[in-house]
Design a protein around this motif. Sequence first.
Motif, PDB file in Angstrom:
ATOM      1  N   LYS A   1      -8.456 -16.421  22.929  1.00  0.00           N
ATOM      2  CA  LYS A   1      -9.317 -16.266  21.757  1.00  0.00           C
ATOM      3  C   LYS A   1     -10.355 -15.172  22.004  1.00  0.00           C
ATOM      4  O   LYS A   1     -10.662 -14.374  21.108  1.00  0.00           O
ATOM      5  CB  LYS A   1     -10.002 -17.608  21.472  1.00  0.00           C
ATOM      6  N   THR A   2     -10.848 -15.123  23.232  1.00  0.00           N
ATOM      7  CA  THR A   2     -11.849 -14.097  23.590  1.00  0.00           C
ATOM      8  C   THR A   2     -11.246 -12.709  23.493  1.00  0.00           C
ATOM      9  O   THR A   2     -11.839 -11.786  22.918  1.00  0.00           O
ATOM     10  CB  THR A   2     -12.374 -14.342  25.010  1.00  0.00           C
ATOM     11  N   ALA A   3     -10.022 -12.555  24.057  1.00  0.00           N
ATOM     12  CA  ALA A   3      -9.366 -11.253  24.038  1.00  0.00           C
ATOM     13  C   ALA A   3      -9.021 -10.831  22.613  1.00  0.00           C
ATOM     14  O   ALA A   3      -9.124  -9.650  22.264  1.00  0.00           O
ATOM     15  CB  ALA A   3      -8.100 -11.291  24.902  1.00  0.00           C
ATOM     16  N   MET A   4      -8.618 -11.797  21.788  1.00  0.00           N
ATOM     17  CA  MET A   4      -8.306 -11.502  20.395  1.00  0.00           C
ATOM     18  C   MET A   4      -9.539 -10.997  19.658  1.00  0.00           C
ATOM     19  O   MET A   4      -9.475 -10.031  18.889  1.00  0.00           O
ATOM     20  CB  MET A   4      -7.744 -12.742  19.700  1.00  0.00           C
ATOM     21  N   GLN A   5     -10.685 -11.647  19.917  1.00  0.00           N
ATOM     22  CA  GLN A   5     -11.913 -11.225  19.264  1.00  0.00           C
ATOM     23  C   GLN A   5     -12.303  -9.826  19.699  1.00  0.00           C
ATOM     24  O   GLN A   5     -12.717  -8.994  18.884  1.00  0.00           O
ATOM     25  CB  GLN A   5     -13.035 -12.215  19.596  1.00  0.00           C
TER      26      GLN A   5
ATOM     27  N   THR B   1      -5.044 -20.770  17.515  1.00  0.00           N
ATOM     28  CA  THR B   1      -6.333 -20.820  16.816  1.00  0.00           C
ATOM     29  C   THR B   1      -6.433 -19.771  15.720  1.00  0.00           C
ATOM     30  O   THR B   1      -7.107 -19.979  14.712  1.00  0.00           O
ATOM     31  CB  THR B   1      -7.495 -20.627  17.805  1.00  0.00           C
ATOM     32  N   SER B   2      -5.779 -18.629  15.919  1.00  0.00           N
ATOM     33  CA  SER B   2      -5.768 -17.598  14.879  1.00  0.00           C
ATOM     34  C   SER B   2      -4.528 -16.731  15.058  1.00  0.00           C
ATOM     35  O   SER B   2      -3.930 -16.694  16.137  1.00  0.00           O
ATOM     36  CB  SER B   2      -7.037 -16.729  14.943  1.00  0.00           C
TER      37      SER B   2
ATOM     38  N   ASN C   1     -12.569  -6.684  17.295  1.00  0.00           N
ATOM     39  CA  ASN C   1     -13.813  -5.907  17.212  1.00  0.00           C
ATOM     40  C   ASN C   1     -13.559  -4.430  17.472  1.00  0.00           C
ATOM     41  O   ASN C   1     -14.122  -3.556  16.799  1.00  0.00           O
ATOM     42  CB  ASN C   1     -14.842  -6.449  18.206  1.00  0.00           C
ATOM     43  N   THR C   2     -12.688  -4.147  18.457  1.00  0.00           N
ATOM     44  CA  THR C   2     -12.379  -2.757  18.787  1.00  0.00           C
ATOM     45  C   THR C   2     -11.683  -2.065  17.620  1.00  0.00           C
ATOM     46  O   THR C   2     -12.032  -0.936  17.245  1.00  0.00           O
ATOM     47  CB  THR C   2     -11.483  -2.697  20.040  1.00  0.00           C
ATOM     48  N   GLU C   3     -10.687  -2.759  17.050  1.00  0.00           N
ATOM     49  CA  GLU C   3      -9.966  -2.173  15.924  1.00  0.00           C
ATOM     50  C   GLU C   3     -10.877  -2.021  14.711  1.00  0.00           C
ATOM     51  O   GLU C   3     -10.816  -1.000  14.004  1.00  0.00           O
ATOM     52  CB  GLU C   3      -8.750  -3.034  15.579  1.00  0.00           C
ATOM     53  N   ALA C   4     -11.716  -3.015  14.480  1.00  0.00           N
ATOM     54  CA  ALA C   4     -12.644  -2.949  13.348  1.00  0.00           C
ATOM     55  C   ALA C   4     -13.618  -1.793  13.518  1.00  0.00           C
ATOM     56  O   ALA C   4     -13.935  -1.078  12.558  1.00  0.00           O
ATOM     57  CB  ALA C   4     -13.398  -4.263  13.208  1.00  0.00           C
TER      58      ALA C   4
END
Length: 495
Positions: free
Chosen positions: A345-349, A298-299, A353-356
């Motif tokens: 997908k949830t873990a990627m988000q 998905t990404s 978010n953490t890195e951002a």
Amino acid sequence: MSKEVLSVVEIMSNEKGVDEEIIFDAIETALAMATVKNYDDKYDVRVEINRHTGDYKTFRRWLVIEDDVAIEGEPEMFLRMMDATDIDPHIQPDEYIEEEIESIEFGRIGAQTAKQIIIQKVREAERRKMVEDYQPRVGEILTGQVKRIDRGDVILDMGDNVDAIIPRSELVGRETFRMGDRVRAFLQAVDFRPRGPQLFMSRACKEMLIELFKIEVPEIGDDLIDVMAAARDVGFRAKIAVRANDPRLDPIGACVGMRGGRVQAVTNELNGERIDIIQWDANDAQFVINAMAPAEITSIMVDEDRHEMDLAVEDEQLSLAIGKGGQNIRLASELTGWELNVMSKTAMQEKHNTEASKQIDLFVAHLEVDEELAEVLVNEGFTTLEEVAYVPTAEMLEIDGFDEDLVNELKQRAKDALLTLAIVNEEKTALAEPADDLLALEGMTVDLAKTLAGQGVVTQEDLAELGTDELLELVSLPEQAAAELIMKARAPWFE
């Protein structure tokens, strides 16, 4: 006797299929050995056979040495220069002085000695011939008949007294063979062993998979389709990447064949190994997406510096993407050459978010901007102060709402922050004191230890816990040297 010599040479050459010169050499050696026994074991004898008439002469010879050289071995076999020049004024050291002596009859030589020497020479010739015949065939699939099973290794009879070995580790899964079975395998090497050359073959290498497809898919042999890469979990699953040189040709369909006939033939040969045929793509990200099939990505996030990619899939497809025992992700990584990390997908988000959030906090702290502006920078792909400081002004002006004054101010603040951090790091390095065990580590220098201590790596244990990439981010070292240093730091773990 001359006719007898020529007769033996002709018969042996025809029977063994070796050059007549090799038989002549063998007979000369046999005659020389018999002559030495007949005269004196301390003689050095040379026999010369006329290749056309079969007549032969026998010579006793001495090796010429310098006058002051100490003689090692039998002194009767050497002649000093002072004596040798009396016989031949032009002689040089390491040359031979020869004297013709009476030849023994060919029929009187020890039959067993002559036979053994001739057999030995013929075997050596056969081995050389085998190497000459098979060396050009390294990289091909050959077929042999099972001769015997030796501790799990399969010995194949390739014909013409040539044997090949498939080590147990190079077999496919739990496949078994019986005496007389015909087996196909990939010729990896031709090597000399104490008992002569040996053919080393494999059914477990990825080259075996590629060569089988070349056999089953004519388009590959005709260069209409290229095999770009392959990866195998031997006996279970494999992936092979292909591309078409003709845009009108479907490379996957051609490799699958009518009703799956072509790929099924390869699978059957490899004891049921399941094969995924992948569309190769020049775009690395797209190639990875193709290689992860049947999972749908998905990404994707690409880290060029680490040569890694983070892949996101729907939560319910996570186990499919990973595969049994990590099989799918492992094969995809081997096929593409990228280090792949798959997550939901949830873990990627969450990771994004953490890195951002960390990057936003970095910009707020060091650029003295509000969170809204810092978030704009992060969303535009800025991750470090270096990028803000040195990315071309024209690129930053493309950001919606950014004017030249704002861009110049942000770039100057980023440069000031980098300078401040560099000064702080230098001060830390100057003040930090590495532990004794870090200083005592083999290959460690005082300057390197202080640099590491300034980065928080104070002890040998701290260094042992780092990965090679992490160490290279802290200090400038060749990759091999960094890896060796870490392994030396980890030595106490293994003790």
